[in-house]
Design an enzyme around this catalytic site. Structure first.
Site, PDB file in Angstrom:
ATOM      1  N   GLN A 102      -9.270   2.013   1.588  1.00  0.00           N
ATOM      2  CA  GLN A 102      -8.282   2.761   2.394  1.00  0.00           C
ATOM      3  C   GLN A 102      -8.995   3.693   3.373  1.00  0.00           C
ATOM      4  OE1 GLN A 102      -5.182   1.818   1.964  1.00  0.00           O
ATOM      5  NE2 GLN A 102      -5.789   0.613   0.175  1.00  0.00           N
ATOM      6  N   TYR A 121      -5.922  -0.943  -7.110  1.00  0.00           N
ATOM      7  CA  TYR A 121      -5.320  -2.183  -6.596  1.00  0.00           C
ATOM      8  C   TYR A 121      -4.687  -1.986  -5.212  1.00  0.00           C
ATOM      9  CZ  TYR A 121      -0.771  -1.118  -9.093  1.00  0.00           C
ATOM     10  OH  TYR A 121       0.385  -0.604  -9.577  1.00  0.00           O
ATOM     11  N   GLU A 122      -4.459  -3.112  -4.563  1.00  0.00           N
ATOM     12  CA  GLU A 122      -4.047  -3.107  -3.142  1.00  0.00           C
ATOM     13  C   GLU A 122      -5.066  -2.388  -2.263  1.00  0.00           C
ATOM     14  OE1 GLU A 122      -1.825  -5.108  -2.740  1.00  0.00           O
ATOM     15  OE2 GLU A 122      -0.773  -5.094  -4.655  1.00  0.00           O
ATOM     16  N   GLY A 123      -6.328  -2.512  -2.616  1.00  0.00           N
ATOM     17  CA  GLY A 123      -7.395  -1.864  -1.846  1.00  0.00           C
ATOM     18  C   GLY A 123      -7.763  -0.526  -2.451  1.00  0.00           C
ATOM     19  N   ARG A 169       0.826  -1.213   0.000  1.00  0.00           N
ATOM     20  CA  ARG A 169       0.000   0.000   0.000  1.00  0.00           C
ATOM     21  C   ARG A 169       0.859   1.261   0.000  1.00  0.00           C
ATOM     22  NH1 ARG A 169      -5.388  -1.808   3.594  1.00  0.00           N
ATOM     23  NH2 ARG A 169      -6.228  -2.978   1.813  1.00  0.00           N
TER      24      ARG A 169
END
Lengths: 593, 593
Positions: free
Chosen positions: A441, A434-436, A297
């Site tokens: 977040q 991506y990655e949340g 992140r």
């Protein structure tokens, strides 16, 4: 096409002012690091980024990674660049010395990673995934797994992946279906995974897949997930490569951007089960994965910063070169048109604020990791936890606008692919997803990072920001005083937002979630503004003392003033949306949309 | 993939409330038009858009227009769709009856054009350019040119283009180099033009190019430009097609989006000069071109609206279908996640405000054209002139964010091209650039449309908005009162901006230009909010009277409340940037960037 020039001056200045580079180098374990050494590392990295990665970025976009019968070839130039990247030690540079890394402060590797992200987003993902896997294995893997896999991964001979997503399981990992069945000292893993970054390629000898899957007796939901290491080629006792494992890349996605990065659909266990090794405890897959995820992140936040810097440099080069119309300011080229200048100043001001935020977070990671005082370590870790979703969400959100403005500065030429401006916009577009996603977040920020601890960490941060803003406000330097005034107001606005969230989270989590993204933007805007203000203060002090490069320092002060007048002013509306916007967001029935 | 559903209810409601459809139909010349007829026209258009244009939009993107040896083939399905489009009379529908059009109010054709823009942006450009050329020829061409070209162009058998841009002459037309030399009753035109939309294709029998060029004795600058009509095939006395003219499409651009629309590089006069006919007076080329340009600018604003609507519908369909995670609001699909709902509500609220603005401008065009009272005609024309850059600049600016949020709602799937969400973002990206960038629109707004007349028209508009906001503020309906409060504040903020511009434009035009785009956004935000508020007022009145569709009307009120809480709140920051932002925008030397 423009050429990349690493913003070394701003990087070093920011590292010193907000990253407290000297203190960071003095932390236990970083004794070999010094500001001078850091400067030469950044210079070398800048040369590699500009000389090797930047020139192949367009080939990565145009040609992209290509799949045929399960084999993936990277775009022209990527294999050679990767070999050189590993040979010169850049791949493992951020890793710990235990397995062959250089053990440098995260503050330093962050600045270096920014350069890879800026010049070749697609390429940089291979290292990011590899080092993420290294981190997960080194935290959770057995000694044997570490010894067998980590040295080659750190060296880049083998790369790593995260196999999380399945067609029905995107943001919601609780519905992952992949399975793992015990067999002797290992497991047989089967299932279909999608969106596997660098899941298959020809850059390295082996690929180490970390796969989230369920044991036969596992409970439903995320508590039933365990993490397995499935190498593409099995590794013999002596470390040599053995048989091909039962896993296959079945296709690559056709994406809007980052074409140079192969996004694989992976099939595990079509012939009876891929051999996999458990990493960590059974049922603790999610925790292991989060080790990678938090790392990733922050890295994706750096992508927002990097692609913004590169898009800005590309637009700046065009604006300094393109002659069109009589400008209002006397410049011969379009940079003299006030609106072009506005877009470039907006970008510059946000980029420098993002850099300050990302480097600050990195320096706090170093303190959290290495400071001798346990209480300070804990404080810094809490700050890192708080800032991670802000760095990820805010920097990537900004990147979309900055890359889009980069196209706009080019006018009609920006819409023509050969110009290169459009690639940065297309590449940037994945970073808020991506990655949340930004929504995830933001929920992490308001829930786990603020509400769960009653706002302790953010209130401590606010107290510091408030004190700094008062000091600036009282400055005799008119520029600093202006900046201080804007910052002081914005900090007060952030307090309103925090108070409202804390008052409402328990009873109305859905109302808080409705304002979570505006709140994240508010937090990024204010914290980025605070750190920027500190750089302006340092620049003004150097100017007053007659030290340093006056043109650079003067630009720094003006740029932060610009941030105050163009960005900090947006804080009030964000607060109003957080505090007063949930009602209507949640007002319609599904079929009224 | 989602299917398009024309938002007929909102279109008709908006036409009635802010477009005053009944009064428009009662204007001289529109007697054959009635609200019932309009409703059936929109229904038919909706069917054509959904049934013919929407299904080929993706082929246009994936396959695109293809060039080979000067010949351009449109993407699969475009030729058949175009034939059907012309046969059913849609092509000439907005044109006047004199040359075969249907002579309907602009208000009506605007709603119809929105549907073409929404479903197939690339396709719609062919009609837009043709009708723009029709307008320029019918205003400035000789009777002979009109008779020879217009009927076929209105029918769509021949299409039209604007040949303006040259490699060195983009936004700055003063440096156009193309030349025209007199020869008998015609001219020989030579030069190279780029970015010619639908400059070459196989949809129609002939292409009528309007070309800006210089006569041999012409002065430098824009006053030396004249407009020439150069047909691809010469037209014989009897109207039949003759020889191929000396002009050629030398290549097509590779663009970020609108791949279905061939963007041609054109070469005129490689074999001695293309035969061209003067349109209008020598040296008046720019004025003639502006006839097309103003038409085109409103149309590009409609593209912003159309692509936003389509991107929103696509995201909405996904959000109503995709199951992922437990939602905070009880919905089974991701539309129940508050942040997904926030993005959809933001989009919906802005789209409805943009629609209100575009339809309002269209209805003012009808009044300016057809109202029997000369003073009212002049007032309406001044309003159209004022609103044109706002419609163009603000609707396209919004479209970038809405199409980007459309991708975001899809999560990772949004980044995969097959999903279709990314196309809307790529297509939308041109709209803030062509037909004058947002910066150019904003300078037109503050200079020609406000400062030059001392703010007369905008002040008159502000007076109406202020009165409406006070009425709403005093409403007993709490929703309307809330909306009125927000609107009243925002109108006051707009006044600040106007006052500042008028006070500074004479002495500091460059400072005003630095804030021009934020001012345009402010104007769009407030005027869009005012027109939205009027729709909410009408909806509330119908609800109170127990008339109409309660779900639709209730959603309308909530959506406008959302606009107030999420969009109007941004007005203050925009004003602050206009009033206080110029200093830093203009502060750096070129080499400090």
């Amino acid at each position: 096409m423009s050429t990349y020039s690493a913003p070394l001056r701003d990087m070093l200045f920011t590292m010193k002012v907000v990253g407290d580079l000297e203190a960071t180098c003095a932390l236990p374990g970083f004794e070999e690091c010094s500001p001078d050494l850091v400067e030469s590392i950044l210079e070398e990295a800048g040369k590699f980024a500009a000389g090797v990665l930047d020139p192949i970025n367009r080939a990565g976009d145009v040609q992209g990674a290509r799949w045929k019968d399960g084999v993936v070839n990277a775009a022209d130039g990527f294999k050679e660049a990767y070999a050189s990247f590993c040979e010169t030690g850049w791949n493992g540079m951020p890793a710990s010395t235990e397995f062959g890394g250089q053990g440098l402060p995260t503050l330093v590797s962050t600045a270096v990673l920014e350069m890879w992200k800026a010049t070749n987003h697609a390429f940089s993902l291979c290292q990011m995934l590899t080092l993420g896997a290294v981190e997960a294995i080194s935290h959770h893997g057995s000694q044997e797994l570490k010894a067998r896999f980590l040295p080659n991964m750190v060296a880049g001979r083998w790369t790593g992946t995260m196999n999380i997503t399945e067609p029905q399981a995107g943001s919601d990992l609780s519905v992952i279906r992949s399975r793992a069945v015990p067999e002797g000292d290992h497991y047989r893993v089967s299932g279909n995974k999608i969106f596997i970054t660098w899941g298959e390629h020809d850059l390295a000898e082996n690929i180490v897949h970390l796969v989230l899957a369920r044991l036969p007796d596992a409970p439903a939901g995320v508590k039933g997930l365990s993490l397995f290491l499935c190498p593409k080629f099995l590794v013999n006792e002596d470390g040599s490569l053995g048989e091909r494992n039962d896993l296959l890349c079945t296709s690559l996605e056709h994406k809007l951007g980052i074409h140079g990065s192969p996004t694989a659909a992976m099939s595990f266990g079509e012939k009876g089960g891929a051999i996999g090794y458990l990493v960590g405890e059974p049922g603790h897959g999610l925790a292991c994965m989060f080790t990678m995820m938090n790392h990733a992140r922050l890295n994706v936040g750096l992508e927002g910063l990097g692609v913004s810097e590169r898009a800005y440099q590309h637009a700046r080069a065009y604006a300094l070169e393109r002659v069109q119309g009589r400008t209002a300011t006397g410049s011969k080229t379009i940079i003299g048109h006030p609106d072009v200048r506005r877009m470039l100043m907006d970008s510059k001001a946000k980029i420098e604020a993002m850099r300050a935020l990302a480097y600050y977070a990195a320096s706090q990671m170093d303190r959290a990791h290495a400071h001798p005082d346990a209480e300070l370590r804990a404080q810094s870790q809490a700050l890192v936890d708080l800032l991670t979703p802000v760095v990820k969400g805010w920097c990537t959100d900004n990147a979309l606008g900055i890359a889009s403005d980069g196209v706009q500065v080019h006018g009609g030429m920006g819409f023509v692919e050969e110009t290169g401006a459009a690639q940065y916009l297309r590449d940037a577009r994945i970073t808020t997803i991506y990655e949340g996603t930004t929504g995830i977040q933001a929920n992490d920020l308001i829930g786990r990072k603020i509400a769960r601890e009653g706002g302790k960490t953010i209130r401590a941060l606010i107290a510091r920001m408030d004190a700094d803003s008062r000091r600036l406000l009282d400055s005799r330097d008119a520029s600093l005083s202006q900046i201080g005034l804007a910052l002081h107001g914005a900090v007060g606005v952030l307090v309103d937002g925090v108070d409202w969230l804390l008052a409402n989270y328990g009873e109305h989590p859905e109302r808080c979630a409705a304002g979570a993204v505006p709140f994240l933007r508010l937090a990024g805007t204010v914290i980025g503004g605070w750190l920027s203000a500190r750089t302006a203060e340092a620049a003004a002090a150097q100017l007053a003392a007659g030290e340093g490069d006056a043109a650079f320092l003067g630009a720094k002060v003006q740029t932060v003033r610009h941030y105050a007048a163009h960005v900090l002013v947006q804080a009030g509306a964000l607060r109003d949306t957080v505090v007063g916007g949930a009602d209507t967001t949640l007002s319609l029935a599904d079929d009224q949309f």
